[in-house]
Write an enzyme that holds these catalytic residues in place. Structure first.
Site, PDB file in Angstrom:
ATOM      1  N   SER A   8      -0.798 -14.406  -7.130  1.00  0.00           N
ATOM      2  CA  SER A   8      -1.008 -13.216  -6.607  1.00  0.00           C
ATOM      3  C   SER A   8      -1.187 -12.166  -7.560  1.00  0.00           C
ATOM      4  O   SER A   8      -0.673 -12.190  -8.696  1.00  0.00           O
ATOM      5  CB  SER A   8       0.101 -12.775  -5.738  1.00  0.00           C
ATOM      6  OG  SER A   8       0.105 -11.371  -5.237  1.00  0.00           O
ATOM      7  N   CYS A   9      -2.239 -11.123  -7.602  1.00  0.00           N
ATOM      8  CA  CYS A   9      -2.054 -10.079  -8.616  1.00  0.00           C
ATOM      9  C   CYS A   9      -2.639  -8.828  -7.734  1.00  0.00           C
ATOM     10  O   CYS A   9      -2.663  -9.059  -6.568  1.00  0.00           O
ATOM     11  CB  CYS A   9      -3.313 -10.362  -9.636  1.00  0.00           C
ATOM     12  SG  CYS A   9      -4.858 -10.274  -9.163  1.00  0.00           S
ATOM     13  N   PRO A  10      -2.377  -7.496  -8.289  1.00  0.00           N
ATOM     14  CA  PRO A  10      -2.454  -6.352  -7.446  1.00  0.00           C
ATOM     15  C   PRO A  10      -3.649  -5.943  -6.814  1.00  0.00           C
ATOM     16  O   PRO A  10      -3.846  -5.914  -5.588  1.00  0.00           O
ATOM     17  CB  PRO A  10      -2.112  -5.115  -8.721  1.00  0.00           C
ATOM     18  CG  PRO A  10      -1.299  -5.745  -9.698  1.00  0.00           C
ATOM     19  CD  PRO A  10      -1.861  -7.348  -9.791  1.00  0.00           C
ATOM     20  N   GLY A  12      -6.072  -8.847  -6.692  1.00  0.00           N
ATOM     21  CA  GLY A  12      -6.432 -10.123  -5.971  1.00  0.00           C
ATOM     22  C   GLY A  12      -7.907 -10.677  -6.065  1.00  0.00           C
ATOM     23  O   GLY A  12      -8.395 -11.442  -5.029  1.00  0.00           O
TER      24      GLY A  12
END
Length: 158
Positions: A8-10, A12
Site C-alpha cells: 500500500s502507498c498513498p 496506490g
C-alpha cells in the site's frame, strides 16, 4: 511455505504495484506460494481471502500508509515500507520464511521500517530513520499535497 502480503502507498498507482509484482516474483523464484493484495487510492485489488490468511505461515506488509492488521491476529506479521518491497523483495521473503520456520509470531518491523525489533533487511536507511525518530517533528512522506492525485481529482471534479 505459504505467504500472504499487502502492499500500500498513498497514491496506490505505481509503487504498491511494483512491490506486489516483485514480492510475487521473489516468492515464486524461492519456491513459495504467495498471494499479494494491493491497496491504493482506487481501492483494494486482489483482496486476500480469509482462507489464504488462515493457511499462511507469515504475513508481509510493505506499506507507506496504515494497513489494518486485525485479520492477521495470531500470525507472524513483517512490516516494512513499499521501498523494501520494490528494492529488496527477495530479502523480505527470505526473512519471512526464516522467522516463520523459527516459529516466531507477532509483529516484526524490518528494513527501512520505523520501530522494529529486526532491521537487518535492507538496513541501508536505518540511520536516517533513527535521526527522524529522535526529532520532535513528524516525518512527512510523499510529495507536495497540492500536486498529488487527490488534488488533481479534486480540481477535475470541481
Amino acid at each position: 511455505m505459504k505467504l500472504v502480503a499487502v502492499t500500500s502507498c498513498p497514491t496506490g498507482i505505481a509503487h504498491s504495484q511494483m512491490a506486489a509484482e516483485n514480492l510475487l516474483q521473489a516468492g515464486e523464484r524461492l519456491g513459495h506460494d504467495i498471494d499479494v493484495e494491493v491497496q491504493g487510492a482506487m481501492g483494494t485489488q486482489d483482496e486476500l481471502a480469509s482462507d489464504a490468511i488462515a493457511e499462511a505461515d507469515a504475513v508481509i506488509i510493505t506499506s507507506d500508509t496504515s494497513v489494518s492488521r486485525d485479520r492477521f491476529d495470531g500470525k507472524l506479521v513483517l512490516k516494512g515500507t513499499v521501498k523494501d518491497g520494490v528494492n529488496n523483495a527477495e530479502a523480505v521473503v527470505q526473512k519471512a520464511v526464516e522467522l516463520a520456520e523459527a516459529g516466531k509470531t507477532g509483529s516484526v518491523t524490518f528494513g527501512s521500517g520505523d520501530d522494529g525489533e529486526d532491521a537487518d533487511v535492507g538496513a541501508d536507511d536505518s540511520s536516517d530513520d533513527a535521526d527522524a525518530a529522535e526529532s520532535d517533528e513528524p516525518v512527512r512522506r510523499g510529495g507536495d499535497p497540492e500536486k498529488g492525485l487527490f488534488a488533481r481529482l479534486k480540481k477535475l471534479f470541481s
